[in-house]
Design an enzyme around this catalytic site. Structure first.
Site, PDB file in Angstrom:
ATOM      1  N   HIS A 182       0.843  -1.206   0.000  1.00  0.00           N
ATOM      2  CA  HIS A 182       0.000   0.000   0.000  1.00  0.00           C
ATOM      3  C   HIS A 182       0.877   1.254   0.000  1.00  0.00           C
ATOM      4  O   HIS A 182       0.632   2.202  -0.752  1.00  0.00           O
ATOM      5  CB  HIS A 182      -0.862   0.069   1.277  1.00  0.00           C
ATOM      6  CG  HIS A 182      -1.948  -0.956   1.370  1.00  0.00           C
ATOM      7  ND1 HIS A 182      -2.176  -1.693   2.494  1.00  0.00           N
ATOM      8  CD2 HIS A 182      -2.903  -1.331   0.484  1.00  0.00           C
ATOM      9  CE1 HIS A 182      -3.213  -2.488   2.315  1.00  0.00           C
ATOM     10  NE2 HIS A 182      -3.668  -2.296   1.082  1.00  0.00           N
ATOM     11  N   LYS A 188     -16.074  -6.412   6.017  1.00  0.00           N
ATOM     12  CA  LYS A 188     -15.567  -6.798   4.698  1.00  0.00           C
ATOM     13  C   LYS A 188     -15.614  -8.320   4.564  1.00  0.00           C
ATOM     14  O   LYS A 188     -15.103  -9.028   5.426  1.00  0.00           O
ATOM     15  CB  LYS A 188     -14.120  -6.289   4.560  1.00  0.00           C
ATOM     16  CG  LYS A 188     -13.647  -6.296   3.135  1.00  0.00           C
ATOM     17  CD  LYS A 188     -12.234  -5.753   3.035  1.00  0.00           C
ATOM     18  CE  LYS A 188     -11.731  -5.975   1.625  1.00  0.00           C
ATOM     19  NZ  LYS A 188     -10.342  -5.596   1.480  1.00  0.00           N
ATOM     20  N   ARG A 241      -2.426  -5.880  -8.149  1.00  0.00           N
ATOM     21  CA  ARG A 241      -1.358  -6.871  -7.985  1.00  0.00           C
ATOM     22  C   ARG A 241      -1.363  -7.874  -9.131  1.00  0.00           C
ATOM     23  O   ARG A 241      -0.528  -7.883  -9.982  1.00  0.00           O
ATOM     24  CB  ARG A 241      -1.505  -7.599  -6.650  1.00  0.00           C
ATOM     25  CG  ARG A 241      -1.065  -6.778  -5.455  1.00  0.00           C
ATOM     26  CD  ARG A 241      -1.575  -7.354  -4.187  1.00  0.00           C
ATOM     27  NE  ARG A 241      -3.017  -7.492  -4.231  1.00  0.00           N
ATOM     28  CZ  ARG A 241      -3.781  -7.767  -3.204  1.00  0.00           C
ATOM     29  NH1 ARG A 241      -3.238  -7.976  -2.029  1.00  0.00           N
ATOM     30  NH2 ARG A 241      -5.088  -7.837  -3.335  1.00  0.00           N
ATOM     31  N   SER A 264      -3.165  -7.429   3.078  1.00  0.00           N
ATOM     32  CA  SER A 264      -3.415  -7.256   4.519  1.00  0.00           C
ATOM     33  C   SER A 264      -3.791  -8.597   5.134  1.00  0.00           C
ATOM     34  O   SER A 264      -3.373  -8.917   6.251  1.00  0.00           O
ATOM     35  CB  SER A 264      -4.533  -6.233   4.752  1.00  0.00           C
ATOM     36  OG  SER A 264      -4.108  -4.961   4.342  1.00  0.00           O
TER      37      SER A 264
HETATM   38  O1  PNS Z   1      -8.358  -2.257  -0.899  1.00  0.00           O
HETATM   39  P1  PNS Z   1      -9.769  -2.601  -0.543  1.00  0.00           P
HETATM   40  O2  PNS Z   1      -9.950  -2.805   0.927  1.00  0.00           O
HETATM   41  O3  PNS Z   1     -10.285  -3.781  -1.350  1.00  0.00           O
HETATM   42  O4  PNS Z   1     -10.642  -1.318  -0.955  1.00  0.00           O
HETATM   43  C1  PNS Z   1     -12.046  -1.400  -1.061  1.00  0.00           C
HETATM   44  C2  PNS Z   1     -12.645   0.021  -1.014  1.00  0.00           C
HETATM   45  C3  PNS Z   1     -12.384   0.665   0.319  1.00  0.00           C
HETATM   46  C4  PNS Z   1     -12.016   0.877  -2.104  1.00  0.00           C
HETATM   47  C5  PNS Z   1     -14.172  -0.120  -1.304  1.00  0.00           C
HETATM   48  O5  PNS Z   1     -14.721  -1.041  -0.417  1.00  0.00           O
HETATM   49  C6  PNS Z   1     -14.905   1.215  -1.190  1.00  0.00           C
HETATM   50  O6  PNS Z   1     -14.818   2.028  -2.070  1.00  0.00           O
HETATM   51  N1  PNS Z   1     -15.617   1.410  -0.065  1.00  0.00           N
HETATM   52  C7  PNS Z   1     -16.375   2.612   0.199  1.00  0.00           C
HETATM   53  C8  PNS Z   1     -17.881   2.340   0.077  1.00  0.00           C
HETATM   54  C9  PNS Z   1     -18.325   2.356  -1.386  1.00  0.00           C
HETATM   55  O7  PNS Z   1     -18.260   3.345  -2.067  1.00  0.00           O
HETATM   56  N2  PNS Z   1     -18.801   1.184  -1.881  1.00  0.00           N
HETATM   57  C10 PNS Z   1     -19.311   1.077  -3.227  1.00  0.00           C
HETATM   58  C11 PNS Z   1     -18.222   0.907  -4.264  1.00  0.00           C
HETATM   59  S1  PNS Z   1     -17.533  -0.720  -4.219  1.00  0.00           S
END
Ligand code: PNS
Length: 173
Positions: free
Chosen positions: A18, A42, A94, A132
């Site tokens: 990250h 999640k 990745r 993570s």
């Molecule tokens: O790296 P990650 O944890 O897979 O990132 C996921 C993230 C945080 C980018 C995604 O869950 C997100 O955008 N969350 C905010 C809520 C949202 O907008 N959800 C709808 C779009 S998926």
């Protein structure tokens, strides 16, 4: 005109992969906002660190970077991006396995707000294997974490697990 981008993620916890993406994005944009998503459940699993703890760890790990601020995302990413006046969202990619999920999220965000772009930065080869989830597994099993997470995360993550691998509830970082 200042070009600002958002680097979103759950960061549970922030890894060296990250941080590499954040540092490289910070070299391209004038200002960066790292958006730490609440992501309380999640994949049906709660996060190891609370949102406040995750924000604190990202702040500590990025303290050396000027023009980078860290903020929590409690609602939709598109609203966060709009509120911060950002022109783009930057995400690390990745392997091929990331693509489908990232493609879906980018397309959904595009459908909700077509006013910003989602850009992808290829993970550096030395971090292709990092996630993570993987570092939490290594920490739970008592493995070495240096080189996997930024130095500021080593102790808080190590302290999260007792020697038998069970989760310790208090945050000692
Ligand atoms: O790296 P990650 O944890 O897979 O990132 C996921 C993230 C945080 C980018 C995604 O869950 C997100 O955008 N969350 C905010 C809520 C949202 O907008 N959800 C709808 C779009 S998926």
């Amino acid at each position: 005109m200042i070009k600002r981008a958002v680097v979103p993620g759950t960061f549970d916890p922030i890894t060296c992969g990250h941080l590499d993406v954040i540092e490289r994005a910070a070299g391209i944009f004038d200002e960066l906002v790292v958006g730490v998503a609440a992501s309380e459940h999640k994949n049906g699993v709660g996060t190891l660190f609370t949102l406040e703890e995750r924000i604190g760890l990202v702040r500590a790990a990025t303290a050396h970077l000027p023009h980078v601020q860290v903020d929590g995302v409690s609602g939709l990413l598109v609203d966060f991006v709009r509120a911060h006046g950002a022109a783009a969202v930057v995400k690390g990619l990745r392997a091929l396995t990331d693509f489908e999920h990232e493609f879906q999220m980018a397309a959904l965000n595009w459908r909700m707000d077509a006013d910003f772009e989602t850009l992808f930065i290829m993970a550096a080869p030395e971090y292709m294997f990092l996630s993570s989830s993987a570092v939490k597994e290594v920490a739970r099993l008592g493995g070495r974490l240096d080189g996997l997470v930024p130095p500021q995360v080593l102790e808080p993550l190590g302290n999260r697990f007792a020697t038998d691998g069970t989760e310790v509830l208090s945050f000692t970082g």
